[in-house]
Design an enzyme around this catalytic site. Structure first.
Site, short mmCIF file in Angstrom:
data_model
loop_
_atom_site.label_atom_id
_atom_site.label_comp_id
_atom_site.label_asym_id
_atom_site.label_seq_id
_atom_site.Cartn_x
_atom_site.Cartn_y
_atom_site.Cartn_z
N CYS A 194 0.89 -1.07 -0.02
CA CYS A 194 0.02 0.06 -0.07
C CYS A 194 0.98 1.32 0.05
O CYS A 194 1.44 1.53 -1.21
CB CYS A 194 -0.94 -0.08 1.06
N HIS B 129 -3.57 -5.30 1.09
CA HIS B 129 -3.45 -5.59 2.52
C HIS B 129 -3.84 -6.98 2.59
O HIS B 129 -4.69 -7.53 2.19
CB HIS B 129 -4.24 -4.72 3.38
#
Length: 492
Positions: free
Chosen positions: A339, A436
């Site tokens: 991310c 994630h």
């Protein structure tokens, strides 16, 4: 959903932050599920950088997603209608019913008239949830005796009163000073608040709790409510932690004979639960570090997510960690980013709307041929994917405000479907991904550490592992708390 047995809500509040409210709430979600009820968790307002995407593609606090998992139900925004995600020491992004409504300073948020409307939104969410599940297992936030905040409280005793919840006060004996904190907390409650408190739970007790029986009687005499149990300090049950407070206390040194993995400890690090599964792999020594030496000693370096990628990138440039990460890559060590960490590994990060910083554009680490533009619209979704050229089905989720463009040929890390891919694969030792939870998948872990060990371990189903932990937690609570007393207080 048809509810067979209707119970009053139960709420767990604390004498302070980090006393174990989230874990105990998860444990009771599992207990009620085991006993044939249809529980659901609820926390009116959460402040955390650990968030999760619901099946509808909306955002809630990760702790409530964990509690929903313990209850055996899909997570939903009604379980956490207000989520505050700090962007710096004074400002937070406000998530309402799963969607961002912008950034506000602490002063703007806590002193504005919007708190009245927020409380109405919170109560509406609670009522919707209560119409579908029973009992609602509620969690407070921080301490319930912050007198300067009580008038604007939307998550502690004001919510307990509105819900008619049987409320239990939790304290952490490992921190010390529980007599003063319990007595002081109870003394500062208004009569209608004190009437909600049905008992006290003493958490994280080390040693033989039989030796604390006199202390228990003293507390009951001071506070006027029963101590319904003393929960021992445990290290053999693995429930995700809500906050990153404890990360700095975890081991931070390499270990001989293990694959040493260093997670860069960013100031605004988010979704640190991305590494829980990796941490439990017997072949791995995972540690968090904010030193150049810690990075230099690792076999694998991971740049995690960040709530403020630009400011964290500027910080690691200033403190020398950026150079250490680049040198690790150049020396042939594995470097990956997830991310915000993926964004940092690119060539540039642009912020034309100044969403994260007054800086309009900053240079990345230049490891991956990608550039990111931060946008006002947030991407939040659960994902099914395959990793690289492996056939196994994997799961993860996205929560980010950036759009990353790859310069040159696309070399994905993950394939979501026929049209959509994720991330950039420079080599087996260098890649970045928005996903994630990508490291919750055994195939990814095996591939990540393959250059450093020939050891194989038996396949671990992480979902089954987590379910087993909730069961172990339920056993622990049943053995050490008066569960019958709780039922007596929540049965109509």
């Amino acid at each position: 959903m048809e509810i067979q047995k209707k119970l009053r809500p139960v709420m767990f509040v604390g004498t302070s932050s980090d006393v174990g409210k989230s874990v105990i709430t998860a444990g009771f979600c599992r207990i009620f599920k085991q006993d044939g009820y249809s529980p659901a968790p609820f926390k009116a307002q959460n402040m955390s950088l650990n968030s999760y995407a619901t099946p509808e593609g909306l955002e809630i606090g990760r702790a409530q997603a964990v509690q929903a998992e313990a209850a055996g139900i899909p997570c939903h925004t009604d379980m956490n209608p207000v989520l505050l995600k700090p962007t710096n020491d004074q400002t937070s992004q406000v998530i309402l019913n799963g969607k961002s409504i912008g950034n506000q300073s602490a002063k703007e948020y806590f002193l504005s008239n919007d708190r009245t409307e927020l409380f109405e939104e919170v109560k509406r969410a609670w009522k919707r949830l209560a119409s579908r599940y029973s009992p609602i297992v509620m969690e407070g936030a921080g301490s319930i005796s912050e007198l300067n905040l009580k008038k604007r409280d939307i998550t502690n005793m004001r919510m307990a009163i509105a819900a008619g919840a049987a409320t239990y006060l939790i304290t952490d004996i490992d921190k010390g000073g529980i007599f003063a904190s319990l007595y002081g907390t109870m003394a500062l409650l208004e009569p209608e608040e004190k009437a909600c408190i049905k008992g006290i739970i003493i958490n994280k007790f080390r040693g033989d709790s039989a030796l604390f029986q006199e202390g228990k009687k003293i507390i009951e005499g001071l506070c006027g409510v029963p101590v319904i149990g003393i929960i021992p300090y445990f290290k053999d049950i693995f429930i995700e932690e809500e906050d990153a407070v404890s990360l700095r206390l975890k081991r931070n040194q390499p270990v001989n004979g293990k694959v040493n993995i260093a997670v860069v400890l960013l100031s605004r690090m988010s979704n640190f639960t991305d590494f829980d599964c990796l941490d439990k792999d017997s072949r791995v020594n995972l540690y968090y570090t904010h030193t150049k030496q810690g990075i230099a000693q690792a076999d694998i370096v991971i740049l995690p997510g960040s709530k403020n990628t630009i400011e964290d990138l500027i910080e690691i440039r200033n403190n020398g960690l950026a150079d250490a990460i680049t040198k690790a890559h150049q020396s042939g060590k594995t470097v990956i980013g997830i991310c915000g960490g993926y964004q940092m590994m690119g060539e540039t990060i642009k912020d034309p709307l100044q969403i994260e910083s007054a800086e309009g554009e900053v240079a990345g680490l230049g490891i991956l041929p990608v550039e990111t533009t931060l946008l006002s619209e947030k991407t939040t979704r659960q994902c099914h994917f395959t990793y690289r050229n492996f056939p196994e089905n994997c799961i993860g989720y996205e929560i980010h405000m950036g759009e990353t463009r790859i310069r040159g040929a696309v070399q994905p890390v993950a394939f979501l479907d026929e049209k959509h891919t994720d991330g950039y694969l420079l080599s087996e030792k260098c890649w970045g991904s928005y996903l994630h939870g990508i490291l919750d998948n055994q195939v990814v872990i095996n591939d990540l550490i393959a250059p450093y060990t020939d050891l194989k371990i038996e396949y671990v189903d992480y979902l089954q592992f987590r379910s087993a932990q909730y069961d172990k937690l339920a056993v622990l609570l049943r053995e050490n708390l008066d569960i019958d007393q709780v039922y007596q207080n929540i049965k109509d």
